[in-house]
Enzyme design. Structure first.
Site, PDB file in Angstrom:
ATOM      1  N   ASP A 142       0.865  -1.192   0.000  1.00 41.02           N
ATOM      2  CA  ASP A 142       0.000   0.000   0.000  1.00 41.02           C
ATOM      3  C   ASP A 142       0.897   1.236   0.000  1.00 41.02           C
ATOM      4  OD1 ASP A 142      -2.048   2.006   0.695  1.00 41.02           O
ATOM      5  OD2 ASP A 142      -3.239   0.308   1.382  1.00 41.02           O
ATOM      6  N   GLY A 169      -4.293   6.179   0.611  1.00 40.13           N
ATOM      7  CA  GLY A 169      -5.710   5.982   0.350  1.00 40.13           C
ATOM      8  C   GLY A 169      -6.050   6.013  -1.126  1.00 40.13           C
ATOM      9  N   ASP A 216      -7.385  -6.108  -2.993  1.00 36.09           N
ATOM     10  CA  ASP A 216      -8.279  -5.193  -2.266  1.00 36.09           C
ATOM     11  C   ASP A 216      -7.704  -3.777  -2.309  1.00 36.09           C
ATOM     12  OD1 ASP A 216     -10.494  -4.467  -0.762  1.00 36.09           O
ATOM     13  OD2 ASP A 216      -9.565  -4.990   1.153  1.00 36.09           O
ATOM     14  N   HIS A 229      -9.885   0.668  -6.798  1.00 29.79           N
ATOM     15  CA  HIS A 229     -11.050   0.137  -7.503  1.00 29.79           C
ATOM     16  C   HIS A 229     -11.377   0.901  -8.778  1.00 29.79           C
ATOM     17  CE1 HIS A 229     -11.324  -2.583  -4.327  1.00 29.79           C
ATOM     18  NE2 HIS A 229     -12.249  -2.024  -3.579  1.00 29.79           N
ATOM     19  N   HIS A 262     -11.934  -8.584  -3.308  1.00 25.23           N
ATOM     20  CA  HIS A 262     -12.914  -7.940  -2.433  1.00 25.23           C
ATOM     21  C   HIS A 262     -13.696  -6.864  -3.182  1.00 25.23           C
ATOM     22  CE1 HIS A 262     -14.089  -5.806   1.508  1.00 25.23           C
ATOM     23  NE2 HIS A 262     -14.779  -6.923   1.392  1.00 25.23           N
TER      24      HIS A 262
END
Ligand code: SAH
Ligand code: MG
Length: 210
Positions: free
Chosen positions: A73, A77, A142, A145, A170
């Protein structure tokens, strides 16, 4: 799921509850149970956030043994987590960047709950895709998106899933009224490219490479 799945210990459930993130318990349990059926080796999680799903994957890794998890990551965000967007958390803004910053929160999760079996990579998935070459026994997608990024992450990392290895995706919503379509498109692509469906729990899909 199999009836002889290992139990999630109380301390792991407490850690899961205490960790901020985007994983309902029923889907988390399904993720844990699926991971418990994976072979030992290297498991890869795309999208750490504060480590909520990581806590469950870590427990599965302990159950299976001989397993290390890499979680990736950039910790700033996704689009929907930025100031002004729906999934923004005002308690986690980095003054330096002006962006959401989940790394301090994840750092606590790592210290307290997962450091025995988890290595964290702070990078974009494009960066990691440039050097990743290890076979993956369990891949959990995950991350971002947005269609192009979801497709990127699938193309970059699913190719490393070994035959018989597992792919979990997910936030899969076949009906556009329920949510964004990119993860569903990834599942459709995986099914067309040699993965077979293992289970569906809410928005969590588990597939296995034939
Ligand atoms: N698995 C987490 C939720 C992940 S949310 C849980 O259980 O709560 C999705 C994450 O993907 C965010 O933390 C975001 O920072 C990360 N992300 C989005 N785009 C990314 C990219 N291009 N590279 C790396 N991480 C990205
Ligand atoms: Mg998610």
């Amino acid at each position: 799921m199999t009836t002889n799945s290992p139990e999630l210990p109380r301390n792991v459930l407490d850690a899961f509850d205490a960790t901020t993130g985007f994983m309902p318990l029923d889907e988390g349990r399904a993720l844990f149970e699926a991971a418990c059926t994976a072979r030992p080796g290297t498991w890869l999680e795309i999208g750490t956030y504060c480590g909520k799903s990581t806590v469950l994957l870590a427990q599965a890794a302990r159950e299976v043994g001989g397993t290390q998890i890499v979680t990736v990551d950039h910790h700033h965000g996704s689009e929907e987590n930025q100031p002004g967007w729906e999934w923004h958390d005002t308690t986690m803004v980095d003054e330096h960047s002006g962006l959401l910053d989940t790394l301090p929160s994840f750092r606590r999760t790592w210290d307290d709950h997962v450091r025995d079996v988890v290595s964290a990579v702070v990078a974009t998935t494009e960066q990691v895709a440039a050097w990743w070459s290890t076979p993956v026994e369990f891949l959990f997608l995950d991350g971002n998106h947005v269609e192009a990024m979801a497709q990127h992450d699938y193309a970059a990392f699913a190719q490393h899933v070994a035959p018989g290895g597992l792919l979990a995706v997910h936030d899969v919503f076949p009906d556009p009224n329920d949510g964004g379509q990119a993860p569903w498109h990834v599942v459709e692509r995986a099914l067309a490219e040699g993965f077979e469906e293992v289970s569906v729990t809410g928005s969590l899909r588990v597939l296995r490479r034939a």
